[in-house]
Motif scaffolding. Structure first.
Motif, PDB file in Angstrom:
ATOM      1  N   TYR A   1      36.933  -6.631   3.845  1.00 31.45           N
ATOM      2  CA  TYR A   1      37.341  -5.482   3.037  1.00 31.45           C
ATOM      3  C   TYR A   1      36.102  -4.779   2.469  1.00 31.45           C
ATOM      4  CZ  TYR A   1      39.181  -2.645  -0.719  1.00 31.45           C
ATOM      5  OH  TYR A   1      39.454  -1.577  -1.526  1.00 31.45           O
ATOM      6  N   SER A   2      35.175  -5.536   1.916  1.00 37.60           N
ATOM      7  CA  SER A   2      33.975  -4.949   1.310  1.00 37.60           C
ATOM      8  C   SER A   2      33.128  -4.213   2.343  1.00 37.60           C
ATOM      9  CB  SER A   2      33.146  -6.041   0.630  1.00 37.60           C
ATOM     10  OG  SER A   2      33.881  -6.662  -0.403  1.00 37.60           O
ATOM     11  N   HIS A   3      33.094  -4.741   3.547  1.00 38.94           N
ATOM     12  CA  HIS A   3      32.298  -4.099   4.607  1.00 38.94           C
ATOM     13  C   HIS A   3      32.799  -2.678   4.879  1.00 38.94           C
ATOM     14  CE1 HIS A   3      30.041  -3.561   8.313  1.00 38.94           C
ATOM     15  NE2 HIS A   3      31.173  -3.236   8.924  1.00 38.94           N
ATOM     16  N   PHE A   4      34.103  -2.477   4.851  1.00 34.69           N
ATOM     17  CA  PHE A   4      34.666  -1.170   5.209  1.00 34.69           C
ATOM     18  C   PHE A   4      34.915  -0.249   4.012  1.00 34.69           C
ATOM     19  CE2 PHE A   4      35.921  -3.683   8.981  1.00 34.69           C
ATOM     20  CZ  PHE A   4      35.413  -2.845   9.969  1.00 34.69           C
ATOM     21  N   TYR A   5      35.072  -0.816   2.804  1.00 36.09           N
ATOM     22  CA  TYR A   5      35.541   0.019   1.690  1.00 36.09           C
ATOM     23  C   TYR A   5      34.694  -0.064   0.417  1.00 36.09           C
ATOM     24  CZ  TYR A   5      39.588   0.244   4.730  1.00 36.09           C
ATOM     25  OH  TYR A   5      40.401   0.434   5.823  1.00 36.09           O
ATOM     26  N   MET A   6      33.747  -0.960   0.352  1.00 34.57           N
ATOM     27  CA  MET A   6      32.949  -1.058  -0.868  1.00 34.57           C
ATOM     28  C   MET A   6      31.997   0.126  -0.997  1.00 34.57           C
ATOM     29  SD  MET A   6      30.624  -4.237  -2.276  1.00 34.57           S
ATOM     30  CE  MET A   6      29.564  -4.316  -0.815  1.00 34.57           C
ATOM     31  N   MET A   7      31.904   0.687  -2.218  1.00 33.36           N
ATOM     32  CA  MET A   7      30.954   1.760  -2.478  1.00 33.36           C
ATOM     33  C   MET A   7      29.567   1.148  -2.680  1.00 33.36           C
ATOM     34  SD  MET A   7      32.085   4.764  -2.144  1.00 33.36           S
ATOM     35  CE  MET A   7      30.631   5.557  -2.810  1.00 33.36           C
ATOM     36  N   THR A   8      28.678   1.480  -1.749  1.00 33.73           N
ATOM     37  CA  THR A   8      27.303   0.980  -1.762  1.00 33.73           C
ATOM     38  C   THR A   8      26.345   2.153  -1.956  1.00 33.73           C
ATOM     39  OG1 THR A   8      27.094   1.251   0.629  1.00 33.73           O
ATOM     40  CG2 THR A   8      27.961  -0.871  -0.171  1.00 33.73           C
ATOM     41  N   GLN A   9      25.092   1.838  -2.184  1.00 31.82           N
ATOM     42  CA  GLN A   9      24.087   2.889  -2.308  1.00 31.82           C
ATOM     43  C   GLN A   9      23.974   3.691  -1.020  1.00 31.82           C
ATOM     44  OE1 GLN A   9      23.092   3.962  -5.019  1.00 31.82           O
ATOM     45  NE2 GLN A   9      21.472   2.770  -5.988  1.00 31.82           N
ATOM     46  N   GLU A  10      24.120   3.022   0.114  1.00 36.38           N
ATOM     47  CA  GLU A  10      24.060   3.730   1.391  1.00 36.38           C
ATOM     48  C   GLU A  10      25.177   4.754   1.499  1.00 36.38           C
ATOM     49  OE1 GLU A  10      24.177   2.816   6.225  1.00 36.38           O
ATOM     50  OE2 GLU A  10      24.301   1.171   4.779  1.00 36.38           O
ATOM     51  N   ARG A  11      26.387   4.384   1.079  1.00 35.68           N
ATOM     52  CA  ARG A  11      27.503   5.332   1.125  1.00 35.68           C
ATOM     53  C   ARG A  11      27.297   6.456   0.109  1.00 35.68           C
ATOM     54  NH1 ARG A  11      31.187   0.666   2.684  1.00 35.68           N
ATOM     55  NH2 ARG A  11      31.841   1.278   4.804  1.00 35.68           N
ATOM     56  N   VAL A  12      26.751   6.149  -1.038  1.00 30.83           N
ATOM     57  CA  VAL A  12      26.478   7.189  -2.029  1.00 30.83           C
ATOM     58  C   VAL A  12      25.503   8.217  -1.465  1.00 30.83           C
ATOM     59  CG1 VAL A  12      25.397   7.657  -4.268  1.00 30.83           C
ATOM     60  CG2 VAL A  12      27.028   5.765  -4.041  1.00 30.83           C
ATOM     61  N   ARG A  13      24.496   7.766  -0.736  1.00 34.81           N
ATOM     62  CA  ARG A  13      23.514   8.682  -0.151  1.00 34.81           C
ATOM     63  C   ARG A  13      24.139   9.598   0.899  1.00 34.81           C
ATOM     64  NH1 ARG A  13      19.927   4.174  -0.892  1.00 34.81           N
ATOM     65  NH2 ARG A  13      20.485   3.337   1.153  1.00 34.81           N
ATOM     66  N   LYS A  14      25.203   9.144   1.545  1.00 38.97           N
ATOM     67  CA  LYS A  14      25.874   9.954   2.556  1.00 38.97           C
ATOM     68  C   LYS A  14      26.854  10.957   1.939  1.00 38.97           C
ATOM     69  CE  LYS A  14      25.749   6.360   6.132  1.00 38.97           C
ATOM     70  NZ  LYS A  14      26.587   5.441   6.968  1.00 38.97           N
ATOM     71  N   ALA A  15      27.169  10.774   0.661  1.00 36.38           N
ATOM     72  CA  ALA A  15      28.170  11.612  -0.007  1.00 36.38           C
ATOM     73  C   ALA A  15      27.514  12.846  -0.631  1.00 36.38           C
ATOM     74  CB  ALA A  15      28.877  10.790  -1.079  1.00 36.38           C
ATOM     75  N   LYS A  16      28.314  13.659  -1.278  1.00 36.90           N
ATOM     76  CA  LYS A  16      27.805  14.834  -1.971  1.00 36.90           C
ATOM     77  C   LYS A  16      26.848  14.419  -3.084  1.00 36.90           C
ATOM     78  CE  LYS A  16      31.831  17.820  -1.136  1.00 36.90           C
ATOM     79  NZ  LYS A  16      32.868  18.678  -1.749  1.00 36.90           N
ATOM     80  N   ASP A  17      25.877  15.281  -3.362  1.00 33.59           N
ATOM     81  CA  ASP A  17      24.862  14.961  -4.361  1.00 33.59           C
ATOM     82  C   ASP A  17      25.462  14.755  -5.749  1.00 33.59           C
ATOM     83  OD1 ASP A  17      22.911  15.126  -2.434  1.00 33.59           O
ATOM     84  OD2 ASP A  17      22.361  17.200  -2.910  1.00 33.59           O
ATOM     85  N   ASP A  18      26.544  15.455  -6.032  1.00 33.35           N
ATOM     86  CA  ASP A  18      27.154  15.361  -7.356  1.00 33.35           C
ATOM     87  C   ASP A  18      28.431  14.521  -7.348  1.00 33.35           C
ATOM     88  OD1 ASP A  18      28.694  17.090  -5.879  1.00 33.35           O
ATOM     89  OD2 ASP A  18      28.978  18.554  -7.499  1.00 33.35           O
ATOM     90  N   LEU A  19      28.513  13.577  -6.413  1.00 31.57           N
ATOM     91  CA  LEU A  19      29.681  12.693  -6.346  1.00 31.57           C
ATOM     92  C   LEU A  19      29.886  11.986  -7.690  1.00 31.57           C
ATOM     93  CD1 LEU A  19      31.856  11.209  -4.554  1.00 31.57           C
ATOM     94  CD2 LEU A  19      30.119   9.424  -4.234  1.00 31.57           C
ATOM     95  N   LEU A  20      31.150  11.926  -8.136  1.00 34.21           N
ATOM     96  CA  LEU A  20      31.519  11.213  -9.349  1.00 34.21           C
ATOM     97  C   LEU A  20      32.293   9.963  -8.956  1.00 34.21           C
ATOM     98  CD1 LEU A  20      31.579  11.444 -12.528  1.00 34.21           C
ATOM     99  CD2 LEU A  20      33.891  12.379 -12.241  1.00 34.21           C
ATOM    100  N   ILE A  21      31.896   8.817  -9.503  1.00 30.93           N
ATOM    101  CA  ILE A  21      32.536   7.541  -9.162  1.00 30.93           C
ATOM    102  C   ILE A  21      33.225   6.982 -10.405  1.00 30.93           C
ATOM    103  CG2 ILE A  21      32.163   5.165  -8.410  1.00 30.93           C
ATOM    104  CD1 ILE A  21      29.829   6.172  -6.748  1.00 30.93           C
ATOM    105  N   LEU A  22      34.521   6.702 -10.247  1.00 27.65           N
ATOM    106  CA  LEU A  22      35.327   6.110 -11.310  1.00 27.65           C
ATOM    107  C   LEU A  22      35.817   4.733 -10.867  1.00 27.65           C
ATOM    108  CD1 LEU A  22      37.648   9.141 -12.221  1.00 27.65           C
ATOM    109  CD2 LEU A  22      35.350   8.662 -13.079  1.00 27.65           C
ATOM    110  N   ALA A  23      36.139   3.894 -11.852  1.00 31.43           N
ATOM    111  CA  ALA A  23      36.762   2.599 -11.585  1.00 31.43           C
ATOM    112  C   ALA A  23      37.528   2.201 -12.838  1.00 31.43           C
ATOM    113  CB  ALA A  23      35.731   1.543 -11.224  1.00 31.43           C
ATOM    114  N   PRO A  24      38.844   2.009 -12.732  1.00 29.76           N
ATOM    115  CA  PRO A  24      39.638   1.750 -13.934  1.00 29.76           C
ATOM    116  C   PRO A  24      39.397   0.391 -14.570  1.00 29.76           C
ATOM    117  CG  PRO A  24      40.998   1.597 -11.977  1.00 29.76           C
ATOM    118  CD  PRO A  24      39.667   2.106 -11.529  1.00 29.76           C
ATOM    119  N   GLY A  25      38.862  -0.557 -13.831  1.00 29.92           N
ATOM    120  CA  GLY A  25      38.589  -1.873 -14.399  1.00 29.92           C
ATOM    121  C   GLY A  25      39.843  -2.748 -14.455  1.00 29.92           C
TER     122      GLY A  25
END
Length: 331
Positions: free
Chosen positions: A261-285
């Motif tokens: 699951y983590s391999h396909f869906y975890m938000m990593t620094q590599e995925r952040v670099r591929k996203a928009k520069d102003d991407l906002l990341i939330l997590a409800p906890g």
């Protein structure tokens, strides 16, 4: 951020007589599905006023002085329960916590009888978390107190949805026109459902992303796009809300392993670099570092996780004020 003084802008505790009447007339907050765009906006606008209160040197206002708020939690909670308690106290309400495991429910008393007994003690607002979907709705039909749904099974968690909306609006300046991805266990998530209703009503495009067993195609009927590969939709997203895997609600294993699951869906620094520069990341906890997102992402510049906690207090103050600070017409 500047610190406002008591002489600063008016808050709901210091109403402006020239302000237009609020569209809020409900007695209960049971879910975002039933709210209009105008009602959701009214809560968010009221929460903005209460956010200013938290920056004062004196953080209490007398809006709910003399009112009694009961927290009826039939499931474990840290953030939501604490946030509601602190919100009520900042509004000068009397707060009482209820724990099911040490109550008369353990002796056979019914859920409704317990609530009626609490109401007989003078309760004005009941904040209810229950593992059964619809429990707060049932309670609202049997008591006169205002009911706030603090999470009912896998159905809804309206104040979490509202605080997520507030966080997005504060960071992006708007919600309409944004593309927001909810990533993870959508099938069992009450947070996802409240987010879906709120985002769609405020004009956002919603993508639901996760394994097919956790994000069935049938969810498209809600008006969302369904995707099973995060990397395929990542570049289109303005906001990504990373949801926890609800292992406690699953009756069987719904994916091969946590590592896969983590391999396909975890938000990593590599995925952040591929996203928009102003991407906002939330997590409800509660967040699971190394499962849904890496520690670097959780604590990085794109993360608004602590902003969500701060905004959650303002949202819950706003909801308590709108329900308990006035005498709104019954639904």
């Amino acid at each position: 951020m500047s610190t406002a003084t008591p002489a600063g802008p008016a808050t709901p505790a210091d109403p402006d007589p020239a302000s237009p009447p609020s569209p809020w007339t409900r007695k209960h907050l049971l879910g975002l599905e039933e709210l209009s765009r105008e009602e959701i906006t009214a809560v968010l606008d009221t929460a903005e006023s209460f956010s200013e209160v938290s920056n004062r040197s004196r953080k209490k206002v007398p809006a709910l002085q003399g009112r009694i708020v009961f927290n009826l939690f039939f499931e474990n909670s840290t953030r939501t329960r604490t946030s509601f308690s602190l919100a009520a106290k900042r509004l000068s309400a009397d707060v009482q916590d209820f724990t099911a495991s040490v109550s008369s429910i353990s002796k056979g008393e019914t859920f409704i009888d317990t609530a009626r007994n609490i109401e007989a003690m003078g309760c004005d607002v009941m904040v209810v978390r229950h593992p059964t979907p619809g429990a707060p709705h049932l309670l609202s039909q049997h008591v006169q107190s205002s009911i706030i749904n603090a999470g009912d099974g896998a159905h809804e968690h309206p104040t979490q949805g509202l605080l997520d909306l507030m966080t997005i609006r504060r960071a992006k300046g708007k919600i309409e026109g944004l593309t927001v991805a909810l990533v993870g266990d959508i099938a069992h998530s009450r947070v996802a459902r409240s987010n879906i209703w709120g985002l769609l009503k405020l004009g956002a495009r919603v993508i639901l992303c996760g394994p097919p067993t956790l994000v069935p195609r049938s969810l498209e009927r809600l008006g969302c796009e369904v995707a099973h590969r995060l990397d395929d939709v990542l570049h289109r997203c303005d906001v990504i809300n990373v949801l926890r895997i609800q292992f406690e609600r699953q009756q069987r294993a719904l994916f091969p392993s946590v590592a896969e699951y983590s391999h396909f869906y975890m938000m990593t620094q590599e995925r952040v670099r591929k996203a928009k520069d102003d991407l906002l990341i939330l997590a409800p906890g509660p967040i699971n570092r190394g499962v849904e997102l890496t520690p670097e992402v959780a604590d990085g510049k794109h993360s608004a996780i602590l902003d969500q906690v701060h905004n959650g207090l303002a949202v819950r103050m706003a909801v308590l004020y709108l329900l308990g600070g006035k005498a709104p017409e019954a639904e």
